[in-house]
Design a protein around this motif. Structure first.
Motif, PDB file in Angstrom:
ATOM      1  N   MET A   1      -0.232 -11.816   1.716  1.00 48.87           N
ATOM      2  CA  MET A   1       0.527 -10.792   1.016  1.00 48.87           C
ATOM      3  C   MET A   1       0.006 -10.672  -0.410  1.00 48.87           C
ATOM      4  O   MET A   1      -0.326 -11.655  -1.039  1.00 48.87           O
ATOM      5  N   CYS A   2      -0.013  -9.487  -0.910  1.00 47.99           N
ATOM      6  CA  CYS A   2      -0.445  -9.361  -2.290  1.00 47.99           C
ATOM      7  C   CYS A   2       0.730  -9.665  -3.186  1.00 47.99           C
ATOM      8  O   CYS A   2       1.872  -9.426  -2.838  1.00 47.99           O
ATOM      9  N   SER A   3       0.440 -10.231  -4.338  1.00 45.17           N
ATOM     10  CA  SER A   3       1.524 -10.547  -5.251  1.00 45.17           C
ATOM     11  C   SER A   3       1.914  -9.272  -5.977  1.00 45.17           C
ATOM     12  O   SER A   3       1.103  -8.387  -6.161  1.00 45.17           O
ATOM     13  N   ASP A   4       3.175  -9.202  -6.358  1.00 41.19           N
ATOM     14  CA  ASP A   4       3.539  -7.993  -7.081  1.00 41.19           C
ATOM     15  C   ASP A   4       3.240  -8.217  -8.550  1.00 41.19           C
ATOM     16  O   ASP A   4       2.934  -9.311  -8.983  1.00 41.19           O
ATOM     17  N   GLY A   5       3.305  -7.165  -9.304  1.00 39.24           N
ATOM     18  CA  GLY A   5       3.075  -7.337 -10.732  1.00 39.24           C
ATOM     19  C   GLY A   5       1.637  -7.076 -11.110  1.00 39.24           C
ATOM     20  O   GLY A   5       1.378  -6.443 -12.119  1.00 39.24           O
ATOM     21  N   ASP A   6       0.671  -7.494 -10.257  1.00 42.37           N
ATOM     22  CA  ASP A   6      -0.719  -7.360 -10.663  1.00 42.37           C
ATOM     23  C   ASP A   6      -1.205  -5.919 -10.577  1.00 42.37           C
ATOM     24  O   ASP A   6      -2.148  -5.546 -11.222  1.00 42.37           O
ATOM     25  N   ARG A   7      -0.552  -5.165  -9.726  1.00 42.73           N
ATOM     26  CA  ARG A   7      -1.014  -3.788  -9.570  1.00 42.73           C
ATOM     27  C   ARG A   7       0.130  -2.835  -9.841  1.00 42.73           C
ATOM     28  O   ARG A   7       0.275  -1.818  -9.182  1.00 42.73           O
ATOM     29  N   ARG A   8       0.939  -3.179 -10.785  1.00 42.71           N
ATOM     30  CA  ARG A   8       2.150  -2.410 -11.043  1.00 42.71           C
ATOM     31  C   ARG A   8       1.887  -0.927 -11.110  1.00 42.71           C
ATOM     32  O   ARG A   8       2.629  -0.132 -10.571  1.00 42.71           O
ATOM     33  N   GLY A   9       0.844  -0.540 -11.834  1.00 41.57           N
ATOM     34  CA  GLY A   9       0.624   0.876 -12.090  1.00 41.57           C
ATOM     35  C   GLY A   9       0.243   1.645 -10.840  1.00 41.57           C
ATOM     36  O   GLY A   9       0.648   2.768 -10.654  1.00 41.57           O
ATOM     37  N   GLY A  10      -0.514   1.027  -9.945  1.00 45.15           N
ATOM     38  CA  GLY A  10      -1.031   1.722  -8.794  1.00 45.15           C
ATOM     39  C   GLY A  10      -2.146   2.663  -9.223  1.00 45.15           C
ATOM     40  O   GLY A  10      -2.389   2.858 -10.407  1.00 45.15           O
ATOM     41  N   ALA A  11      -2.866   3.229  -8.244  1.00 43.04           N
ATOM     42  CA  ALA A  11      -3.968   4.136  -8.536  1.00 43.04           C
ATOM     43  C   ALA A  11      -3.577   5.534  -8.086  1.00 43.04           C
ATOM     44  O   ALA A  11      -3.149   5.728  -6.960  1.00 43.04           O
ATOM     45  N   LEU A  12      -3.686   6.467  -8.999  1.00 44.70           N
ATOM     46  CA  LEU A  12      -3.294   7.846  -8.697  1.00 44.70           C
ATOM     47  C   LEU A  12      -4.527   8.700  -8.465  1.00 44.70           C
ATOM     48  O   LEU A  12      -5.503   8.589  -9.173  1.00 44.70           O
ATOM     49  N   LYS A  13      -4.467   9.551  -7.440  1.00 42.15           N
ATOM     50  CA  LYS A  13      -5.521  10.555  -7.335  1.00 42.15           C
ATOM     51  C   LYS A  13      -4.963  11.806  -6.691  1.00 42.15           C
ATOM     52  O   LYS A  13      -3.915  11.782  -6.063  1.00 42.15           O
ATOM     53  N   GLY A  14      -5.656  12.909  -6.899  1.00 39.76           N
ATOM     54  CA  GLY A  14      -5.239  14.149  -6.251  1.00 39.76           C
ATOM     55  C   GLY A  14      -5.134  15.299  -7.233  1.00 39.76           C
ATOM     56  O   GLY A  14      -4.962  15.100  -8.426  1.00 39.76           O
ATOM     57  N   GLY A  15      -5.267  16.517  -6.701  1.00 38.45           N
ATOM     58  CA  GLY A  15      -5.078  17.721  -7.501  1.00 38.45           C
ATOM     59  C   GLY A  15      -3.981  18.524  -6.847  1.00 38.45           C
ATOM     60  O   GLY A  15      -3.095  17.944  -6.227  1.00 38.45           O
ATOM     61  N   SER A  16      -4.005  19.811  -6.993  1.00 39.87           N
ATOM     62  CA  SER A  16      -3.129  20.765  -6.300  1.00 39.87           C
ATOM     63  C   SER A  16      -1.667  20.349  -6.315  1.00 39.87           C
ATOM     64  O   SER A  16      -0.922  20.639  -5.394  1.00 39.87           O
ATOM     65  N   GLY A  17      -1.277  19.650  -7.376  1.00 37.61           N
ATOM     66  CA  GLY A  17       0.144  19.340  -7.499  1.00 37.61           C
ATOM     67  C   GLY A  17       0.587  18.119  -6.723  1.00 37.61           C
ATOM     68  O   GLY A  17       1.624  17.553  -7.015  1.00 37.61           O
ATOM     69  N   LEU A  18      -0.192  17.692  -5.733  1.00 35.81           N
ATOM     70  CA  LEU A  18       0.179  16.493  -4.986  1.00 35.81           C
ATOM     71  C   LEU A  18      -0.687  15.325  -5.434  1.00 35.81           C
ATOM     72  O   LEU A  18      -1.866  15.492  -5.723  1.00 35.81           O
ATOM     73  N   ARG A  19      -0.083  14.157  -5.473  1.00 40.46           N
ATOM     74  CA  ARG A  19      -0.849  12.987  -5.899  1.00 40.46           C
ATOM     75  C   ARG A  19      -0.637  11.872  -4.886  1.00 40.46           C
ATOM     76  O   ARG A  19       0.464  11.699  -4.373  1.00 40.46           O
ATOM     77  N   THR A  20      -1.694  11.123  -4.654  1.00 39.62           N
ATOM     78  CA  THR A  20      -1.552   9.930  -3.807  1.00 39.62           C
ATOM     79  C   THR A  20      -1.554   8.710  -4.720  1.00 39.62           C
ATOM     80  O   THR A  20      -2.470   8.512  -5.512  1.00 39.62           O
ATOM     81  N   LEU A  21      -0.503   7.935  -4.607  1.00 38.79           N
ATOM     82  CA  LEU A  21      -0.364   6.728  -5.420  1.00 38.79           C
ATOM     83  C   LEU A  21      -0.601   5.531  -4.504  1.00 38.79           C
ATOM     84  O   LEU A  21       0.153   5.310  -3.557  1.00 38.79           O
ATOM     85  N   THR A  22      -1.681   4.799  -4.772  1.00 39.04           N
ATOM     86  CA  THR A  22      -2.000   3.636  -3.935  1.00 39.04           C
ATOM     87  C   THR A  22      -1.425   2.384  -4.572  1.00 39.04           C
ATOM     88  O   THR A  22      -1.723   2.083  -5.722  1.00 39.04           O
ATOM     89  N   LEU A  23      -0.583   1.679  -3.844  1.00 40.94           N
ATOM     90  CA  LEU A  23       0.142   0.537  -4.422  1.00 40.94           C
ATOM     91  C   LEU A  23      -0.236  -0.793  -3.795  1.00 40.94           C
ATOM     92  O   LEU A  23      -0.310  -1.808  -4.460  1.00 40.94           O
ATOM     93  N   GLN A  24      -0.432  -0.812  -2.470  1.00 39.41           N
ATOM     94  CA  GLN A  24      -0.760  -2.052  -1.753  1.00 39.41           C
ATOM     95  C   GLN A  24       0.160  -3.189  -2.161  1.00 39.41           C
ATOM     96  O   GLN A  24      -0.288  -4.280  -2.481  1.00 39.41           O
ATOM     97  N   ARG A  25       1.427  -2.914  -2.160  1.00 34.14           N
ATOM     98  CA  ARG A  25       2.382  -3.924  -2.613  1.00 34.14           C
ATOM     99  C   ARG A  25       3.209  -4.424  -1.431  1.00 34.14           C
ATOM    100  O   ARG A  25       3.567  -3.663  -0.541  1.00 34.14           O
ATOM    101  N   SER A  26       3.523  -5.697  -1.439  1.00 38.43           N
ATOM    102  CA  SER A  26       4.319  -6.257  -0.350  1.00 38.43           C
ATOM    103  C   SER A  26       5.731  -5.695  -0.368  1.00 38.43           C
ATOM    104  O   SER A  26       6.345  -5.562  -1.422  1.00 38.43           O
ATOM    105  N   LEU A  27       6.242  -5.386   0.814  1.00 44.11           N
ATOM    106  CA  LEU A  27       7.643  -4.965   0.907  1.00 44.11           C
ATOM    107  C   LEU A  27       8.566  -6.098   0.488  1.00 44.11           C
ATOM    108  O   LEU A  27       9.717  -5.890   0.152  1.00 44.11           O
TER     109      LEU A  27
END
Ligand SMILES: Nc1nc2c(ncn2[C@@H]2O[C@H](COP(=O)(O)OP(=O)(O)OP(=O)(O)O)[C@@H](O)[C@H]2O)c(=O)[nH]1
Ligand SMILES: [Mg+2]
Ligand SMILES: [Zn+2]
Lengths: 234, 114
Positions: A1-27
């Motif tokens: 499991m990935c630890s939380d906190g290390d990737r708090r921000g997540g990675a955002l990408k996308g145009g056209s008003g929609l964005r994909t936020l990649t988090l890879q965070r454990s539930l």
């Protein structure tokens, strides 16, 4: 499991008003954070903490009662998760242990937040051992870290030798497996060698002891494994 | 099973991320779940709208990517697929392999609007 906190921000990408936020965070990130807090707290006190897991009726409470009979209950506390009653907590108190009941309602497992609430009722500094008797269930509790130092999993002889194969996740997480109700082995037609073979396959890391809360067989070995001595508190 | 409680924890994370990034709605939620994580696809699908109700993800679609369970032999390093329990290594036939993947329960990504 990935630890939380290390990737708090997540990675955002996308145009056209929609964005994909990649988090890879454990539930379970929140539970993992709380469990890590608990583990630090226990470590600061050098308090051994055992998460006791098994199916319903495998003999978790009976085993703790037997340990109390053997070693005395002083300095040993149990946080016990029970769906609707405080019957187990009452049995444990009767046996001389300090017990806190967590009435879990419909919850199928304990989580770190529940344990944290249970701790409010205990004076941790006065303890030599804390046991957390989890909800009887071989599936759900496996995923929830409670900040424990060790996991003790019971396999009662009346459940059959195949349970480690059917519920590998729980057995794989065990530090210690106790084959319980050993006094009933013959009546249940329990093949101890086969059970140990299955445990060796699934959980080679776990030490295995055979115990009976009824006759006391194996209780000395279990008490020693838990760091309790027979004459403690006498 | 605890699908609903997992999803309630998910709802909190999703709501917090939507707020942090100023999104009005979350259109999709992608989970990555190991095949040995002990959660059921139907139970997740059933509980998802219940758990997300009242959050920015109330109408979101749920995507689940299932990750196969993979173990690595401690003895010879061979990697192999696992169904159910981790059995002996198919190459050297010894027991004792570590699960590399299969218990994962991850929130992988969110699709945010805007
Ligand atoms: N013969 C025999 N019976 C036992 C032993 N341990 C427990 N039992 C019986 O098994 C039943 C269940 O025991 P409990 O201690 O309540 O089991 P538990 O795992 O705490 O059950 P839950 O907390 O309800 O999941 C009781 O009737 C006990 O008397 C044992 O070592 N030998
Ligand atoms: Mg009990
Ligand atoms: Zn191998």
């Amino acid at each position: 499991m990935c630890s939380d906190g290390d990737r708090r921000g997540g990675a955002l990408k996308g145009g056209s008003g929609l964005r994909t936020l990649t988090l890879q965070r454990s539930l379970l990130a929140h539970n993992q954070t709380l469990a890590a807090d608990l583990r630090r707290r226990f470590a600061a006190l050098s308090l051994p903490v055992v998460n006791l897991l098994a199916s319903p009726g495998a003999g978790k409470t009976a085993l703790l009662e037997a340990l109390a009979r053997r070693c005395g209950g002083e300095g040993v506390a149990v946080i016990v998760g029970d769906l609707a009653t405080d019957l187990d907590a009452r049995r444990l108190r009767q046996a001389g242990l300090t017990a806190v009941a967590l009435t879990t309602g419909q919850a199928c497992h304990l989580d770190a937040a529940m344990v944290q609430r249970g701790l409010e009722h205990l004076d941790l500094g006065s303890l030599q051992l804390l046991v957390i008797e989890n909800v009887g269930n071989l599936v759900c509790p496996a995923a929830f870290d409670l900040g424990e130092g060790r996991r003790l999993v019971l396999l009662s002889v009346t459940e059959g030798e195949d349970k480690p194969l059917k519920y590998p996740a729980l057995f794989q997480s065990a530090d210690l497996v106790a084959i319980s109700k050993s006094d009933l082995a013959a009546a249940a037609g329990f093949d101890a060698a086969l059970a140990r073979q299955h445990l060796q396959q699934v959980a080679p890391q776990a030490a295995v002891v055979s115990v009976s809360a009824r006759t006391g067989e194996g209780m000395a070995a279990l008490a020693a494994a838990l760091g309790l001595s027979a004459d403690r508190g006498r | 099973m605890h699908e609903l409680s997992l999803l309630l924890a998910l709802a909190e994370q999703v709501q917090a991320e939507a707020q942090r990034h100023g999104a009005i709605r979350v259109l999709a939620v992608e989970l990555r779940i190991g095949s040995l994580a002990g959660v059921d696809a139907d139970a997740l699908a059933f509980a998802f709208p219940l758990a997300m109700a009242g959050t920015a993800a109330a109408d979101a679609r749920l995507h689940i990517t299932w990750l196969p369970a993979i173990a690595r032999c401690r003895r010879c390093g061979h990697r192999f697929g696992v169904a159910g329990g981790v059995g002996p290594c198919p190459r050297c036939h010894r027991h004792g392999a570590d699960l590399l993947q299969g218990r994962d329960l991850h929130l992988h990504s969110l699709t945010l609007d805007p």
